[in-house]
Design a protein around this motif. Structure first.
Motif, PDB file in Angstrom:
ATOM      1  N   TYR A 141      -8.416  -4.570   1.193  1.00  0.00           N
ATOM      2  CA  TYR A 141      -7.509  -4.152   0.123  1.00  0.00           C
ATOM      3  C   TYR A 141      -8.253  -4.024  -1.201  1.00  0.00           C
ATOM      4  CZ  TYR A 141      -4.212  -5.471   3.703  1.00  0.00           C
ATOM      5  OH  TYR A 141      -3.539  -5.568   4.889  1.00  0.00           O
ATOM      6  N   LYS A 172       0.892  -1.160   0.000  1.00  0.00           N
ATOM      7  CA  LYS A 172       0.000   0.000   0.000  1.00  0.00           C
ATOM      8  C   LYS A 172       0.924   1.201   0.000  1.00  0.00           C
ATOM      9  CE  LYS A 172      -3.710   2.427   2.267  1.00  0.00           C
ATOM     10  NZ  LYS A 172      -4.509   2.590   3.477  1.00  0.00           N
ATOM     11  N   GLN A 212      -2.320   3.812  -3.172  1.00  0.00           N
ATOM     12  CA  GLN A 212      -2.844   2.692  -3.970  1.00  0.00           C
ATOM     13  C   GLN A 212      -2.153   1.383  -3.622  1.00  0.00           C
ATOM     14  OE1 GLN A 212      -2.857   3.468  -8.176  1.00  0.00           O
ATOM     15  NE2 GLN A 212      -3.969   5.383  -7.960  1.00  0.00           N
ATOM     16  N   ILE A 213      -2.848   0.293  -3.911  1.00  0.00           N
ATOM     17  CA  ILE A 213      -2.277  -1.038  -3.801  1.00  0.00           C
ATOM     18  C   ILE A 213      -1.436  -1.263  -5.052  1.00  0.00           C
ATOM     19  CG2 ILE A 213      -2.779  -3.501  -3.635  1.00  0.00           C
ATOM     20  CD1 ILE A 213      -3.628  -1.711  -1.181  1.00  0.00           C
TER      21      ILE A 213
END
Length: 196
Positions: free
Chosen positions: A177, A56, A67-68
């Motif tokens: 997530y 992350k 963002q992932i």
């Protein structure tokens, strides 16, 4: 139906060639005529069960904050190529020693709306690995199960307003997530090859 983790299955999927992808594909938009920057990202699956290492990104970053993402980044002048960049960035971002990564191939490049052409590098982590998040760049390091990322049925398309228009993108949420955008598209491409 997706089967469980199998290194040989992953290797077989990589032997199959596929064309490049981009963040523009779902909207049938032409690629912009603008300079791009090469980048490498590492999709590293652990040999024990195929869990995929993701990050992350820190909320203060210039590109893709919060963002992932797969560990990786732009090719620096000292990098030989996108593979070297992916391995260097994985060491910096999550503490993964390149000597622990058994490289098994690459996927076709993916062009992002932010001007990067990312080469996904696929590897298998050998031995114990305890991730260490790089302060200031990575808020969290976590893993997703192979069964999730390798199952095309886990992915769907969503849309949102972006820069004055609508943009479509892939997502594959798992628990807290929200896997989406370029990372989800890359993993979906691999999932489709794993399930042929």
């Amino acid at each position: 139906m997706t089967q469980g983790w199998s290194e040989s299955r992953l290797r077989a999927a990589l032997a199959e060639r596929a064309g490049p992808s981009s963040d523009y594909d779902l909207d049938n938009a032409p690629l912009p005529d603008a300079p791009t920057r090469p980048a490498g990202v590492l999709a590293a699956f652990h040999e024990d069960d195929g869990r995929l290492v993701l990050t992350k990104r820190a909320s203060g970053l210039r590109h893709h904050p919060g963002q992932i993402a797969l560990p990786g980044g732009k090719v620096d002048p000292g990098d030989d190529d996108e593979i070297a960049a992916a391995l260097r960035e994985a060491r910096e971002e999550v503490g993964l020693d390149p000597a622990q990564v058994d490289l098994i191939g690459t996927l076709a490049p993916h062009r992002t709306v932010t001007g990067f052409v990312m080469t996904p590098v696929i590897g298998i982590i050998r031995g114990p690995f305890v991730p260490i998040a790089e302060p200031g760049e990575v808020d969290e390091v976590f893993t997703l199960p192979f069964a999730h990322v390798a199952d095309p049925a886990q992915y769907r398309v969503e849309r949102r307003r972006w820069r004055g228009g609508w943009r479509s993108y892939h997502v594959a949420p798992w628990g807290p997530y929200y896997l989406w955008g370029a990372t989800a598209r890359i993993m979906l491409g691999l999932a489709r090859r794993l399930n042929r």
